[in-house]
Design a protein around this motif. Structure first.
Motif, mmCIF file in Angstrom:
data_model
loop_
_atom_site.group_PDB
_atom_site.id
_atom_site.type_symbol
_atom_site.label_atom_id
_atom_site.label_comp_id
_atom_site.label_asym_id
_atom_site.label_seq_id
_atom_site.Cartn_x
_atom_site.Cartn_y
_atom_site.Cartn_z
ATOM 1 N N VAL A 69 0.814 -1.216 0.000
ATOM 2 C CA VAL A 69 0.000 0.000 0.000
ATOM 3 C C VAL A 69 0.851 1.272 0.000
ATOM 4 N N ASP A 70 2.166 1.130 0.221
ATOM 5 C CA ASP A 70 3.018 2.314 0.255
ATOM 6 C C ASP A 70 4.484 1.898 0.209
ATOM 7 N N TYR A 71 5.336 2.886 -0.031
ATOM 8 C CA TYR A 71 6.785 2.689 0.016
ATOM 9 C C TYR A 71 7.375 3.835 0.814
ATOM 10 N N ASP A 72 8.120 3.501 1.866
ATOM 11 C CA ASP A 72 8.771 4.501 2.708
ATOM 12 C C ASP A 72 10.151 4.782 2.121
ATOM 13 N N LYS A 73 10.262 5.890 1.413
ATOM 14 C CA LYS A 73 11.515 6.228 0.718
ATOM 15 C C LYS A 73 12.659 6.500 1.688
ATOM 16 N N LYS A 74 12.334 7.038 2.862
ATOM 17 C CA LYS A 74 13.385 7.374 3.832
ATOM 18 C C LYS A 74 14.178 6.152 4.269
ATOM 19 N N ILE A 75 13.484 5.045 4.512
ATOM 20 C CA ILE A 75 14.198 3.860 4.983
ATOM 21 C C ILE A 75 14.155 2.703 3.987
ATOM 22 N N GLY A 76 13.549 2.930 2.829
ATOM 23 C CA GLY A 76 13.551 1.921 1.773
ATOM 24 C C GLY A 76 12.748 0.675 2.088
#
Length: 191
Positions: A69-76
């Protein structure tokens, strides 16, 4: 309580391939949930983290139909939620946590949402996460799902659950020791 060891989450190569195929088909069928993300990158991340793959398998096995449902770019990290139309069948008729289970004098359920989540290696959705999920579709139109609650509510014996009725998403309160055939929980997992 039905606790599951991390050994139970280890999958054979055949189970892994079957799970990858199920997740890939769901991912491609529901691109609105994860615009701009590519399945090949998700699968590579999963292949590098087999314990998380085992948790996803438990989400699938209990009827959660997990999807990105999402991708956290900060921690990959990719974020998976249970995306089944209704609260997962294999996780219903449970009270909120162990304290609630112990407080029941009779008619105790077999397990709790918090204990099951820990055993599966996942976390219950927060209210914010549940509301975000509901932006992706209509979930829990016939069932309801426990969510993580603030400590002050739990100290008073309460718990929160959510559902969708009459075209709106509702957050309700109930005693943490209550349980119903139509109430389960949805989980999240970061990979």
């Amino acid at each position: 309580m039905n606790n599951m060891s991390s050994n139970k989450r280890e999958l054979s190569s055949e189970q892994r391939e079957e799970l990858f195929e199920t997740l890939k088909v769901r991912f491609e069928k529901n691109m609105n949930r994860h615009k701009g993300l590519e399945w090949a990158k998700v699968q590579a991340k999963l292949e590098a983290n087999t314990e998380r793959l085992g948790s996803l398998n438990e989400m699938e096995r209990t009827g959660g139909e997990p999807d990105v449902v999402d991708y956290d770019k900060k921690i990959g990290e990719y974020i998976f939620y249970d995306c089944s139309a209704e609260s997962p069948k294999g996780r219903r008729s449970i009270c909120y946590d162990g304290e609630a289970l112990e407080s029941r004098k009779s008619h105790k359920p077999e397990n709790t949402a918090m204990d099951m989540a820990v055993a599966m290696g996942i976390e219950l959705l927060t209210e914010e996460q549940y509301l975000a999920l509901q932006q992706l579709g209509n979930f829990d139109t016939k069932t309801s799902s426990w969510i993580i609650i603030p400590a002050e509510i739990r100290k008073l014996g309460g718990a929160l659950f959510c559902d969708r009725r009459y075209g709106k998403v509702f957050v309700y309160h109930n005693g943490a020791d209550s349980y119903y055939a139509a109430r389960g929980f949805r989980g999240s997992l970061r990979v």
